[in-house]
Design an enzyme around this catalytic site. Structure first.
Site, PDB file in Angstrom:
ATOM      1  CB  VAL A   1     -73.359  -7.518 -87.940  1.00  0.00           C
ATOM      2  CG1 VAL A   1     -73.770  -6.994 -86.611  1.00  0.00           C
ATOM      3  CG2 VAL A   1     -73.569  -8.738 -88.506  1.00  0.00           C
TER       4      VAL A   1
ATOM      5  CE  LYS B   1     -76.397 -12.803 -89.037  1.00  0.00           C
ATOM      6  NZ  LYS B   1     -75.891 -13.908 -88.425  1.00  0.00           N
TER       7      LYS B   1
ATOM      8  CG  ASP C   1     -70.874 -22.453 -88.496  1.00  0.00           C
ATOM      9  OD1 ASP C   1     -69.606 -23.005 -88.868  1.00  0.00           O
ATOM     10  OD2 ASP C   1     -70.878 -21.340 -89.165  1.00  0.00           O
TER      11      ASP C   1
END
Length: 411
Positions: free
Chosen positions: A146, A162, A255
């Site tokens: 990033v 990104k 996540d």
């Protein structure tokens, strides 16, 4: 004798001529100055003579006419100023619109107004990859990096780019596309906004908003244990993001962890890194069996190869809440095997520090319950909002942007 007399007569006539010429020039200059003062037009074919009464009368009449014209001009100027003042007082003008008086030269001002609106409504969809300028690094992971960037046409506005390597993620291109698709559909202030996507032969690039406050893991490293109000605020932001993902987009995150919770310049916590998001089907069996996530945050059913439902995101949220309140992980150990064993033993086997209040401890234990159906959030995010830990919390102010983030008070 006659020659001398003639010479004397010539001299006298010459002096008379000179005196008359001097008087003529003096009177003519005075007349011209008067015309300049009173703004009279050129006399044209009228002979002004030697300052005759006719000329003085004409100048007087012209002066009266000019004064009347000046009065009319002043009156018109006052009316124009009044119109401009009243137009500037109108409250419905947008800040990017021109507020001049359109009574004169309408076409010119209208073109200027349209040009201003086109500049103000500039869309990042029009940006080409060549217009992006690199500023610095923001972070990175296994197959993504990033960068902090800006647009050359608009310097000073910071964005995050990104860069996802196709070569490093050969077998995980599905996750790259999943993040791209989810971010394009997301419309929540608690999820980083995606502006534009680019694709080259080697990379997939996502231009998103820059969260310059870092991630929650860095906040914990700098500040240690977070106060109760800060922990409550962070978890509330995560719950808002999960509700948008689960109920609006029909996906699970899989996540949720401190490294994926980003803080923007206003102190708002945003749930990012949507690469592991999985879209759920619309039938009753809303589950997926693919294993993914980070050890120490994964729910027990994921470790056992069971279904990955939306309940697993609430388990990970409880782990994040424990880390914010204690600055340590409840399940992470020296190896993945030991971490898995600690997770399967459950939250009841974890020792809570004495400074944790009973309400906070109950919320963490409820989030991290081994049974998915008994987990806090199993009945939806509204169940989390009704918990005693959020009794005095204003969810409406959080959603509407009326709440100041307590993260801004941290050093």
């Amino acid at each position: 004798m006659s020659i001398t007399r003639c010479h004397m007569m010539v001299m006298v006539n010459f002096q008379i001529f000179i005196s008359m010429l001097t008087k003529y020039v003096r009177d003519t200059s005075a007349s011209q100055r008067a015309r300049a003062i009173y703004r009279t037009p050129s006399p044209g074919s009228i002979d002004s003579g030697f300052g005759s009464d006719f000329e003085r009368l004409r100048l007087t009449e012209s002066k009266d006419q000019v004064q009347k014209q000046d009065q009319k001009s002043q009156s018109y100027a006052k009316r124009s100023k009044s119109r401009r003042s009243s137009s500037n007082e109108r409250k419905w003008f947008r800040c990017d619109e021109v507020t001049e008086d359109y009574s004169d030269a309408d076409d010119v001002y209208e073109n200027k107004r349209q040009s201003t609106k086109r500049q103000s409504s500039f869309s990042l969809d029009e940006v080409a990859l060549s217009e992006i300028r690199y500023i610095g690094d923001l972070g990175g992971g296994g197959f993504a990096k990033v960068d902090l960037v800006e647009i050359k046409r608009f310097p000073g506005r910071k964005y995050a780019l990104k860069r996802l390597s196709k070569r490093a993620a050969r077998n995980q291109e599905e996750y790259l596309r999943s993040e791209q698709e989810t971010l394009l559909r997301a419309r929540s202030r608690f999820i980083p906004r995606l502006f534009q996507t680019f694709e080259t032969s080697s990379h997939l690039l996502l231009l998103t908003e820059a969260c310059l406050g870092g991630d929650l893991f860095s906040v914990l490293e700098r500040n240690g244990i977070l106060p109760d109000n800060v922990t409550r605020y962070v978890i509330a932001c995560v719950i808002e993001a999960l509700e948008h993902l689960h109920e609006t987009l029909g996906v699970i995150h899989r996540d949720v962890k401190t490294e994926n919770i980003l803080v923007d310049s206003n102190g708002i916590a945003k749930l990012g890194d949507l690469g592991f998001c999985k879209r759920l089907s619309l039938n009753e069996c809303v589950e997926t069996h693919t294993f993914c996530g980070t050890p120490g945050y994964c729910a027990p059913e994921m470790l056992n190869g069971g279904a990955n439902e939306r309940f697993c995101d609430f388990f990970s949220t409880g782990v994040v809440m424990f880390e914010c309140a204690t600055c340590r992980s409840p399940f992470r150990r020296q190896s993945h095997r030991e971490t898995k064993r600690a997770t399967l033993r459950g939250i009841d086997d974890v020792t809570f520090p004495p400074h944790l209040g009973p309400v906070t401890a109950h919320a963490i234990r409820s989030f991290c319950a081994n049974s998915p159906n008994r987990r806090l959030g199993a009945l939806g995010c509204e169940e989390v909002r009704r918990h005693d830990n959020f009794r005095s919390f204003s969810w409406d102010r959080l959603r509407n942007g009326g709440m100041k983030s307590p993260l801004l008070d941290l050093r």
